[in-house]
Design a protein around this motif. Sequence first.
Motif, mmCIF file in Angstrom:
data_model
loop_
_atom_site.group_PDB
_atom_site.id
_atom_site.type_symbol
_atom_site.label_atom_id
_atom_site.label_comp_id
_atom_site.label_asym_id
_atom_site.label_seq_id
_atom_site.Cartn_x
_atom_site.Cartn_y
_atom_site.Cartn_z
ATOM 1 N N VAL A 4 -6.426 11.718 10.945
ATOM 2 C CA VAL A 4 -5.121 12.258 11.349
ATOM 3 C C VAL A 4 -4.397 11.257 12.252
ATOM 4 O O VAL A 4 -3.208 10.961 12.053
ATOM 5 N N PHE A 5 -5.110 10.725 13.235
ATOM 6 C CA PHE A 5 -4.508 9.748 14.137
ATOM 7 C C PHE A 5 -4.183 8.438 13.414
ATOM 8 O O PHE A 5 -3.202 7.770 13.748
ATOM 9 N N SER A 6 -4.964 8.066 12.426
ATOM 10 C CA SER A 6 -4.697 6.852 11.654
ATOM 11 C C SER A 6 -3.429 7.000 10.819
ATOM 12 O O SER A 6 -2.596 6.090 10.773
ATOM 13 N N VAL A 7 -3.278 8.148 10.174
ATOM 14 C CA VAL A 7 -2.056 8.397 9.394
ATOM 15 C C VAL A 7 -0.851 8.462 10.322
ATOM 16 O O VAL A 7 0.218 7.913 10.012
ATOM 17 N N LEU A 8 -1.019 9.091 11.472
ATOM 18 C CA LEU A 8 0.057 9.158 12.453
ATOM 19 C C LEU A 8 0.447 7.762 12.941
ATOM 20 O O LEU A 8 1.631 7.465 13.132
ATOM 21 N N GLN A 9 -0.528 6.890 13.100
ATOM 22 C CA GLN A 9 -0.267 5.516 13.533
ATOM 23 C C GLN A 9 0.571 4.766 12.498
ATOM 24 O O GLN A 9 1.492 4.032 12.852
ATOM 25 N N VAL A 10 0.267 4.965 11.232
ATOM 26 C CA VAL A 10 1.035 4.303 10.169
ATOM 27 C C VAL A 10 2.475 4.820 10.158
ATOM 28 O O VAL A 10 3.428 4.034 10.041
ATOM 29 N N ILE A 11 2.646 6.117 10.301
ATOM 30 C CA ILE A 11 4.000 6.693 10.305
ATOM 31 C C ILE A 11 4.795 6.184 11.503
ATOM 32 O O ILE A 11 5.962 5.787 11.372
ATOM 33 N N ILE A 12 4.166 6.168 12.671
ATOM 34 C CA ILE A 12 4.841 5.661 13.872
ATOM 35 C C ILE A 12 5.196 4.186 13.697
ATOM 36 O O ILE A 12 6.279 3.750 14.096
#
Length: 77
Positions: A4-12
């Motif tokens: 979840v945090f990895s996908v959020l990092q890509v979006i950010i």
Amino acid sequence: MESVFSVLQVIISVVLVFLVLMHSGKDSGLSGAFGVGSGTGPLGGGSLVERNLNRWTVFFAVLFFLNAVILLKAPWS
């Protein structure tokens, strides 16, 4: 949880790159295409749009940093 945090990092990251490209530089960059003013005010920002663009860029940069720290600390493992 890490995914979840990895996908959020890509979006950010994508949003942050887009916001940085929107800033006007010497040649007015991509922001000239969207009507962001190049005038200078008391703090360097010309228009309200440019000041808001600065605020959003700083917000997403801090969010990027905090998310990176969370990913490095890995509290779930």
